[in-house]
Design an enzyme around this catalytic site. Sequence first.
Site, short mmCIF file in Angstrom:
data_model
loop_
_atom_site.label_atom_id
_atom_site.label_comp_id
_atom_site.label_asym_id
_atom_site.label_seq_id
_atom_site.Cartn_x
_atom_site.Cartn_y
_atom_site.Cartn_z
N ARG A 79 -38.24 -34.22 2.63
CA ARG A 79 -37.05 -33.36 2.78
C ARG A 79 -36.88 -32.45 1.57
NH1 ARG A 79 -34.49 -31.80 6.74
NH2 ARG A 79 -32.41 -32.06 5.87
N LYS A 139 -14.35 -40.68 7.47
CA LYS A 139 -13.76 -39.50 6.83
C LYS A 139 -12.35 -39.79 6.32
CE LYS A 139 -17.36 -37.06 6.96
NZ LYS A 139 -18.06 -36.74 5.70
N ASN A 146 -21.23 -34.63 -0.48
CA ASN A 146 -21.37 -33.83 0.73
C ASN A 146 -22.13 -34.54 1.84
OD1 ASN A 146 -21.92 -31.04 2.21
ND2 ASN A 146 -23.91 -31.99 1.87
N THR A 162 -23.75 -25.78 11.18
CA THR A 162 -24.83 -26.52 10.54
C THR A 162 -25.56 -27.31 11.62
OG1 THR A 162 -23.44 -28.44 10.14
CG2 THR A 162 -23.45 -26.73 8.43
N TYR A 198 -17.01 -42.25 12.87
CA TYR A 198 -17.03 -41.05 12.03
C TYR A 198 -15.63 -40.75 11.50
CZ TYR A 198 -17.50 -36.16 10.67
OH TYR A 198 -17.48 -34.98 9.97
N ASP A 253 -32.59 -42.27 0.04
CA ASP A 253 -31.92 -42.35 1.33
C ASP A 253 -30.61 -43.11 1.17
OD1 ASP A 253 -31.11 -42.69 3.95
OD2 ASP A 253 -33.12 -43.17 4.69
#
Length: 257
Positions: free
Chosen positions: A37, A156, A81, A185, A152, A55
């Site tokens: 990556r 957050k 991020n 994105t 998710y 990772d």
Amino acid sequence: MAIVFITGSTDGLGRAAAQSLLEQGHQVVLHARSAERATAISELESHSARVVIGDLKSAAQTRHVADQVNAIGRMDAVIHNAGVYTERSRGPTPEGHATTLAINTLAPYLLTALMKRPDRLVYLSSGLHRGGEGSLSDLDWTRRTWDPAKAYAESKLHMVALAFALARRWPQVLSNAVDPGWARTKMGGAGAPVGVATGQRTQTWLAASDDPAALVSGRYWHDLRQQEPAHEAVDPDFQERLLDRLGELTGVMLPPA
């Protein structure tokens, strides 16, 4: 000029933030999940302070990321991020945790606890965090039926609560959470309404600006404006119980003030 570490900076908002900070003359420490990556940021690498690799799904590799950054030196700011969206299954990770929890919650917590303390911390959240209340009863999804969207949202919510908890615990550090919006994105998709340039600007502003408006702590931001987060996120009792659970799950406690 500041030196800023950005997790998940090979593409999307992390890469856009890195590019923006480099163009402003700051130094940036980039992060990639793997050596493969890292090739995606070769053009940024020549202008950056360093690239660290690991990772964040793995606690062992997350610890190694912290070690790599600490070997470079103390950061002026850290932008947390990196994240995943709707994982099809719970996982598990190498340590047995839900993947969403590991990457979106446990990794930022571990890095915060293990890295040399910066002057500023910025945690990326989402407006969807408001649907994440009530997570502490089964934080790691060991009893509930897996729900990707709920997992998710909970992760957050954890980011906002963590940012606010650190603003209380570490008053010398500016700690804030950001909703970058639904950005175009890989995660957000091509039809998202917010461009990456707009999506990255609040977190880079909080990380490096000398604007008095950016020199605050314990706030939740969207598009350079403060907003009210979910009730649990601002509740000190929830924050402390979350920190206790994260300490139990990782075996690492946050350093004192």
